[in-house]
Design a protein around this motif. Structure first.
Motif, PDB file in Angstrom:
ATOM      1  N   SER A  76     -42.593  82.244 -65.499  1.00  0.00           N
ATOM      2  CA  SER A  76     -43.732  82.667 -64.686  1.00  0.00           C
ATOM      3  C   SER A  76     -45.042  82.176 -65.287  1.00  0.00           C
ATOM      4  N   LEU A  77     -45.131  82.214 -66.612  1.00  0.00           N
ATOM      5  CA  LEU A  77     -46.337  81.724 -67.286  1.00  0.00           C
ATOM      6  C   LEU A  77     -46.535  80.230 -67.023  1.00  0.00           C
ATOM      7  N   PHE A  78     -45.460  79.470 -67.141  1.00  0.00           N
ATOM      8  CA  PHE A  78     -45.555  78.017 -66.908  1.00  0.00           C
ATOM      9  C   PHE A  78     -45.905  77.724 -65.448  1.00  0.00           C
ATOM     10  N   ASN A  79     -45.279  78.452 -64.512  1.00  0.00           N
ATOM     11  CA  ASN A  79     -45.572  78.224 -63.094  1.00  0.00           C
ATOM     12  C   ASN A  79     -47.028  78.545 -62.769  1.00  0.00           C
ATOM     13  N   SER A  80     -47.529  79.656 -63.310  1.00  0.00           N
ATOM     14  CA  SER A  80     -48.935  80.013 -63.067  1.00  0.00           C
ATOM     15  C   SER A  80     -49.870  78.938 -63.607  1.00  0.00           C
ATOM     16  N   SER A 117     -56.439  80.349 -57.843  1.00  0.00           N
ATOM     17  CA  SER A 117     -55.020  80.013 -57.769  1.00  0.00           C
ATOM     18  C   SER A 117     -54.164  81.013 -58.542  1.00  0.00           C
ATOM     19  N   ILE A 118     -54.636  81.425 -59.708  1.00  0.00           N
ATOM     20  CA  ILE A 118     -53.893  82.409 -60.501  1.00  0.00           C
ATOM     21  C   ILE A 118     -53.688  83.690 -59.702  1.00  0.00           C
ATOM     22  N   ALA A 119     -54.683  84.063 -58.902  1.00  0.00           N
ATOM     23  CA  ALA A 119     -54.657  85.344 -58.198  1.00  0.00           C
ATOM     24  C   ALA A 119     -53.835  85.314 -56.918  1.00  0.00           C
ATOM     25  N   GLN A 120     -53.353  84.160 -56.470  1.00  0.00           N
ATOM     26  CA  GLN A 120     -52.650  84.089 -55.189  1.00  0.00           C
ATOM     27  C   GLN A 120     -51.295  84.786 -55.267  1.00  0.00           C
ATOM     28  N   TYR A 121     -51.100  85.731 -54.367  1.00  0.00           N
ATOM     29  CA  TYR A 121     -49.839  86.478 -54.328  1.00  0.00           C
ATOM     30  C   TYR A 121     -49.020  86.160 -53.078  1.00  0.00           C
ATOM     31  N   LEU A 122     -49.606  86.357 -51.901  1.00  0.00           N
ATOM     32  CA  LEU A 122     -48.859  86.172 -50.665  1.00  0.00           C
ATOM     33  C   LEU A 122     -48.325  84.745 -50.488  1.00  0.00           C
ATOM     34  N   PRO A 123     -49.141  83.681 -50.700  1.00  0.00           N
ATOM     35  CA  PRO A 123     -48.562  82.330 -50.562  1.00  0.00           C
ATOM     36  C   PRO A 123     -47.416  82.082 -51.533  1.00  0.00           C
ATOM     37  N   THR A 124     -47.506  82.616 -52.746  1.00  0.00           N
ATOM     38  CA  THR A 124     -46.452  82.399 -53.730  1.00  0.00           C
ATOM     39  C   THR A 124     -45.175  83.115 -53.336  1.00  0.00           C
ATOM     40  N   THR A 139     -44.619  83.811 -60.470  1.00  0.00           N
ATOM     41  CA  THR A 139     -45.820  83.647 -61.290  1.00  0.00           C
ATOM     42  C   THR A 139     -46.128  84.984 -61.959  1.00  0.00           C
ATOM     43  N   LEU A 140     -47.132  84.978 -62.809  1.00  0.00           N
ATOM     44  CA  LEU A 140     -47.544  86.213 -63.465  1.00  0.00           C
ATOM     45  C   LEU A 140     -48.010  87.252 -62.455  1.00  0.00           C
ATOM     46  N   THR A 141     -48.641  86.798 -61.377  1.00  0.00           N
ATOM     47  CA  THR A 141     -49.122  87.729 -60.356  1.00  0.00           C
ATOM     48  C   THR A 141     -47.973  88.375 -59.614  1.00  0.00           C
ATOM     49  N   THR A 142     -46.994  87.603 -59.175  1.00  0.00           N
ATOM     50  CA  THR A 142     -45.856  88.179 -58.463  1.00  0.00           C
ATOM     51  C   THR A 142     -45.051  89.106 -59.365  1.00  0.00           C
ATOM     52  N   ASP A 143     -44.908  88.758 -60.637  1.00  0.00           N
ATOM     53  CA  ASP A 143     -44.193  89.640 -61.563  1.00  0.00           C
ATOM     54  C   ASP A 143     -44.929  90.954 -61.762  1.00  0.00           C
ATOM     55  N   ALA A 144     -46.252  90.891 -61.904  1.00  0.00           N
ATOM     56  CA  ALA A 144     -47.031  92.119 -62.114  1.00  0.00           C
ATOM     57  C   ALA A 144     -46.938  93.037 -60.901  1.00  0.00           C
ATOM     58  N   VAL A 145     -47.027  92.488 -59.694  1.00  0.00           N
ATOM     59  CA  VAL A 145     -46.929  93.315 -58.490  1.00  0.00           C
ATOM     60  C   VAL A 145     -45.540  93.921 -58.374  1.00  0.00           C
ATOM     61  N   ALA A 146     -44.515  93.139 -58.676  1.00  0.00           N
ATOM     62  CA  ALA A 146     -43.147  93.654 -58.599  1.00  0.00           C
ATOM     63  C   ALA A 146     -42.910  94.774 -59.607  1.00  0.00           C
ATOM     64  N   LEU A 147     -43.425  94.624 -60.817  1.00  0.00           N
ATOM     65  CA  LEU A 147     -43.228  95.642 -61.850  1.00  0.00           C
ATOM     66  C   LEU A 147     -44.045  96.905 -61.593  1.00  0.00           C
ATOM     67  N   SER A 148     -45.120  96.798 -60.802  1.00  0.00           N
ATOM     68  CA  SER A 148     -45.978  97.963 -60.570  1.00  0.00           C
ATOM     69  C   SER A 148     -45.290  99.034 -59.742  1.00  0.00           C
ATOM     70  N   SER A 149     -44.228  98.684 -59.032  1.00  0.00           N
ATOM     71  CA  SER A 149     -43.555  99.655 -58.167  1.00  0.00           C
ATOM     72  C   SER A 149     -42.454 100.425 -58.878  1.00  0.00           C
ATOM     73  N   GLY A 150     -42.392 100.329 -60.191  1.00  0.00           N
ATOM     74  CA  GLY A 150     -41.404 101.128 -60.896  1.00  0.00           C
ATOM     75  C   GLY A 150     -40.789 100.457 -62.097  1.00  0.00           C
ATOM     76  N   TRP A 170     -51.427  88.579 -69.579  1.00  0.00           N
ATOM     77  CA  TRP A 170     -51.379  87.114 -69.553  1.00  0.00           C
ATOM     78  C   TRP A 170     -52.018  86.553 -68.291  1.00  0.00           C
ATOM     79  N   GLN A 171     -51.937  87.311 -67.203  1.00  0.00           N
ATOM     80  CA  GLN A 171     -52.641  86.880 -65.993  1.00  0.00           C
ATOM     81  C   GLN A 171     -54.142  86.917 -66.200  1.00  0.00           C
ATOM     82  N   LEU A 172     -54.605  87.804 -67.064  1.00  0.00           N
ATOM     83  CA  LEU A 172     -56.026  87.871 -67.415  1.00  0.00           C
ATOM     84  C   LEU A 172     -56.400  86.801 -68.435  1.00  0.00           C
TER      85      LEU A 172
END
Length: 511
Positions: free
Chosen positions: A314-318, A444-451, A461-472, A484-486
């Motif tokens: 995810s880090l490399f993709n971001s 680009s780092i902040a894009q969630y929906l297109p990714t 990416t780091l953004t998609t992982d963070a959103v996924a982990l936020s739900s539990g 790392w997204q920051l």
């Protein structure tokens, strides 16, 4: 440059821009097709989740946009024309580099049930936020930084500064000058920024998933859930929900124009009662809290994360997506400003002033038609729809501030258009270009929906992982991904600042 090569370059430029903005067409088609079906509208309006989702969307958006504007204006009223205003302006790029997902993740870890605040004060009980109040307040703080950054650029005019100093000398107060002089002159340029902020807040999915009300969610999250289903009826409901977001945006624009018209009618002349009291406490407090909020965000994520918790893929993709999108957008933007049309270019700004959800749906439809979903280059193409207009937004004012006398001298020496562009304009625009690249990297780092949609779950990416982990997911892993997204845009902004400093050092003789 020879004429055939120039025509080939212009054709390639138009083809690239047409490819990036092509999703506007299926987006329009998707919205129009079910819009005239009364049965589909009745099905949507009968959904039990819709009233609460609509109310949460309105409340959170009004708090976010209105709060951000109030914070920004109070800071301007308190600090403008002072040394502290310059110090705050120097900190704004660092605050802008903090992505929304990282910022709201830190707010979640601090203020949500089970967060630090309730561990420190066990007697406190978190209230049930069904209306998105917490989401609106968090976004108000985050978006106020963007508005302050825009205001800093707009307030650099010498004439406006002189007029304000004259009124201050006559005994008028800070808020009187702001309301009667500054705002009427800045609002024509500021309204596009407010419109972009409102459109983004209305259709924000990632931050609403992390921080917003859960059941029912905001209207954007609800539309995203419907569009993600395989059932045709639910997809139609999602499309109508996107159209409803557009109607809400149009209604907010009309209401804002009415409020501004009433405000302008009640502006008195400068022969009335003076109010020399500063009323600067609120603005100074916000000017102190904004940098502190960024510091708290970094400290919270750093203390809860662990060094080995980041997902390397995810880090490399971001990283490669953000670098590729920002550099491609900078090249396309410069060529577009040089060789693009000078009129009828309003469509370039559509991704900034329209809700993102229907645009991503149009991108996804094109990806399915061309069998390109799940490809890395498709995700890069999806990011460019937002990175390119933001890059143009940064470069456009600097481009029009170029001294035409330099180009006239170059023309008298027999230089052609390409040589003037490459030898004269590009070096003069080095600082704005580097700043635009940094902003494009952060966007680009902040894009969630297109990714998520164009990557089909295979490009993380780091953004998609963070959103996924936020739900539990694990709190530690969530903090690590958000940190790392920051850090990525922060380090990139730091590298750009160092490069600008080196460039200024070696070009001192040109001052």
């Amino acid at each position: 440059m020879a004429a055939p090569l120039r025509y080939a370059l212009i054709s390639l430029l138009w083809a690239a821009m047409a490819l990036i903005y092509l999703p506007l067409l299926p987006t329009l088609g998707q919205l129009v097709q079910p819009a005239f079906s009364l049965a589909d509208w009745q099905t949507l309006l009968q959904d039990t989740q819709l009233p609460q989702a609509l109310l949460a969307t309105l409340v959170s958006t009004l708090i976010a946009v209105g709060g951000a504007l109030l914070i920004a204006l109070s800071v301007v009223a308190a600090l403008w024309l002072s040394q502290r205003w310059q110090r705050l302006a120097s900190q704004l790029p660092l605050l802008l580099a903090v992505p929304h997902v990282a910022f709201v993740t830190a707010a979640l870890l601090l203020f949500a049930e089970g967060g630090w605040l309730f561990h420190l004060f066990p007697t406190l009980t978190p209230f049930i936020d069904r209306y998105g109040i917490g989401l609106g307040l968090t976004l108000a703080f985050k978006e106020s930084v963007f508005l302050l950054w825009t205001l800093y650029a707009l307030l650099s005019g010498k004439r406006l500064t002189q007029q304000s100093l004259v009124l201050r000398a006559q005994g008028y107060g800070r808020w009187q000058i702001l309301a009667w002089l500054v705002l009427p002159q800045l609002m024509p340029q500021l309204r596009i920024v407010l419109l972009a902020t409102t459109a983004w807040t209305l259709s924000a999915v990632d931050v609403a998933i992390i921080l917003g009300p859960g059941n029912p969610p905001t209207l954007a999250v609800l539309a995203w859930q419907w569009l993600s289903q395989g059932d045709a009826q639910q997809q139609t409901q999602g499309t109508l929900a996107c159209l409803l977001l557009l109607l809400i945006l149009a209604a907010m624009v009309l209401a804002a124009r009415l409020v501004w018209w009433l405000f302008r009618r009640n502006i008195p002349d400068f022969q009335g009662v003076r109010d020399p009291a500063s009323h600067a406490l609120v603005g100074r407090t916000f000017a102190w809290l904004l940098p502190l909020s960024g510091l708290f965000c970094v400290l919270t994520l750093a203390l809860l994360s662990r060094p080995d918790g980041v997902e390397v893929t995810s880090l490399f993709n971001s990283l490669w997506l953000a670098l590729s999108a920002s550099l491609l957008a900078a090249m396309l933007s410069l060529l577009w400003l040089e060789y693009g049309p000078k009129r009828f270019t309003a469509w370039i700004w559509f991704p900034l002033v329209l809700p993102a959800l229907p645009l991503v749906a149009g991108q996804y439809q094109l990806a399915l038609w061309s069998w390109q979903d799940g490809e890395a280059l498709t995700v890069l193409w999806g990011h460019l729809l937002w990175v390119v207009p933001w890059t143009l937004f940064i470069l456009h004012p600097a481009w029009h501030r170029l001294d035409p006398r330099m180009l006239l001298v170059a023309r008298t020496l027999g230089w052609g258009q390409w040589r003037c562009f490459w030898v004269v304009k590009c070096p003069l625009l080095l600082r704005p270009v580097l700043g635009a690249v940094a902003v494009g990297f952060s966007v680009s780092i902040a894009q969630y929906l297109p990714t998520v949609w164009l990557g089909a779950g295979r490009i993380t990416t780091l953004t998609t992982d963070a959103v996924a982990l936020s739900s539990g997911g694990s709190t530690t892993l969530l903090a690590t991904q958000a940190l790392w997204q920051l850090l990525l845009p922060g380090l990139f902004f730091g590298a750009i600042a160092l490069l600008l400093r080196l460039t200024g050092h070696y070009r001192q003789g040109l001052r």
